[in-house]
Design a protein around this motif. Sequence first.
Motif, short mmCIF file in Angstrom:
data_model
loop_
_atom_site.label_atom_id
_atom_site.label_comp_id
_atom_site.label_asym_id
_atom_site.label_seq_id
_atom_site.Cartn_x
_atom_site.Cartn_y
_atom_site.Cartn_z
N PRO A 1 0.37 -1.13 -0.13
CA PRO A 1 -0.18 -0.74 -0.05
C PRO A 1 1.18 1.35 0.29
CG PRO A 1 0.29 -1.19 2.48
CD PRO A 1 0.66 -2.03 1.21
N LEU A 2 2.14 1.47 -0.05
CA LEU A 2 3.22 2.35 -0.78
C LEU A 2 3.78 2.01 -1.25
CD1 LEU A 2 2.47 4.73 1.30
CD2 LEU A 2 5.01 3.47 3.25
N ARG A 3 3.85 3.05 -2.26
CA ARG A 3 4.37 3.49 -3.75
C ARG A 3 6.15 3.54 -3.69
NH1 ARG A 3 2.13 5.06 -8.36
NH2 ARG A 3 1.10 5.85 -7.64
N GLY A 4 7.38 2.38 -3.76
CA GLY A 4 7.78 2.63 -3.86
C GLY A 4 8.34 2.37 -2.83
N TYR A 5 8.08 1.32 -2.42
CA TYR A 5 8.16 1.28 -0.67
C TYR A 5 8.61 -0.57 -0.32
CZ TYR A 5 8.61 5.41 1.09
OH TYR A 5 8.88 7.35 0.86
N PRO A 6 9.69 -0.89 0.31
CA PRO A 6 9.75 -2.40 -0.16
C PRO A 6 8.86 -2.38 1.94
CG PRO A 6 11.77 -1.56 1.69
CD PRO A 6 10.68 0.26 1.28
N THR A 7 9.18 -3.82 1.67
CA THR A 7 8.07 -4.16 3.65
C THR A 7 9.27 -3.93 4.75
OG1 THR A 7 9.39 -6.84 3.19
CG2 THR A 7 6.74 -6.38 2.26
N SER A 8 10.44 -3.32 4.43
CA SER A 8 10.86 -2.91 5.20
C SER A 8 10.46 -1.87 6.08
CB SER A 8 12.79 -3.42 5.40
OG SER A 8 12.63 -2.21 4.47
N ALA A 9 9.95 -0.80 5.28
CA ALA A 9 8.91 0.08 6.23
C ALA A 9 7.44 -0.46 6.52
CB ALA A 9 8.31 0.74 4.60
N ILE A 10 7.77 -2.12 7.60
CA ILE A 10 6.24 -1.62 8.39
C ILE A 10 7.03 -2.08 9.48
CG2 ILE A 10 5.34 -3.94 8.93
CD1 ILE A 10 5.71 -5.00 5.47
N GLY A 11 6.21 -1.48 10.42
CA GLY A 11 6.69 -1.43 11.74
C GLY A 11 7.66 -2.54 12.87
#
Length: 263
Positions: free
Chosen positions: A97-107
């Motif tokens: 759900p976030l353009r251009g981001y990998p799963t590491s952006a998950i808290g």
Amino acid sequence: MRIAGVLGALLVGGLNVASSQVLVNNTDEPTLYTYCQQFQTLYTQIRVESITPDSARMQFSRIMLSLRERFRSEENYHQDSLQRDSLIQTGSYFSFPLRGYPTSAIGGTHGEGYRGNGFDLFDYNVRGSHPAQDIFITDRNQDNLDDRTGQPADVLAMSSGLVLAIETAWKPGSEYRGGNWIWVYDPVLNGLFYYAHNSQVDVSPGQWVQAGQKISEMGRTGFNAYKARSPTHLHLMYLQIQPNGLPLPVNTYAWLLKAKPVN
Ligand SMILES: [Zn+2]
């Protein structure tokens, strides 16, 4: 995505043409947009506590059961259930759900930000749970722009669905916690996605969105999200609608890990 495309085409037709011509046999049957209005009104009443939790529960159930029935009458819903299950298992049903981001952006490191216990959608005084995943950008000066790019972060629909309700009028100082939020009903899953703390909302109730489509820009709206101690993030919740029409929060972490990245 074929399922969503077919459903979407049917829906768009149903919404744009007079509803009595396309989707509705009984002219007394409410339009899809009517359900959006009912949901928006109900959610606002819950927030200002002008409705009792019991009444809210009953109304919510009625709206969600009606919505499910409306979509069940679409022929493609049943034909595609096997394909749907395989898409969900492989993860290709969902877009990150976030353009251009990998799963590491998950808290957190293993999605442990999710705390489902004690959640009650119908009682605004109940606190302490966090039946959601937060997804972060790096925004040290808290201007809603990603420090790496200097650009806003686009929030994307995780799956295709009908925009049920939005909030766009949150102001600093407001005690409302979700800020500017979006509710999207996924008729294939029979569930609701909730995207909160947006700076800008780009969709409207009654609109059909495709998986991966931009729906908003990430922001810091919401009572806690606005505070300096809160890093800029998207709050993503999914509620599975049960057979009785009532919601059960589900941890989206596994879906997020498998979701298609969108650039
Ligand atoms: Zn959150």
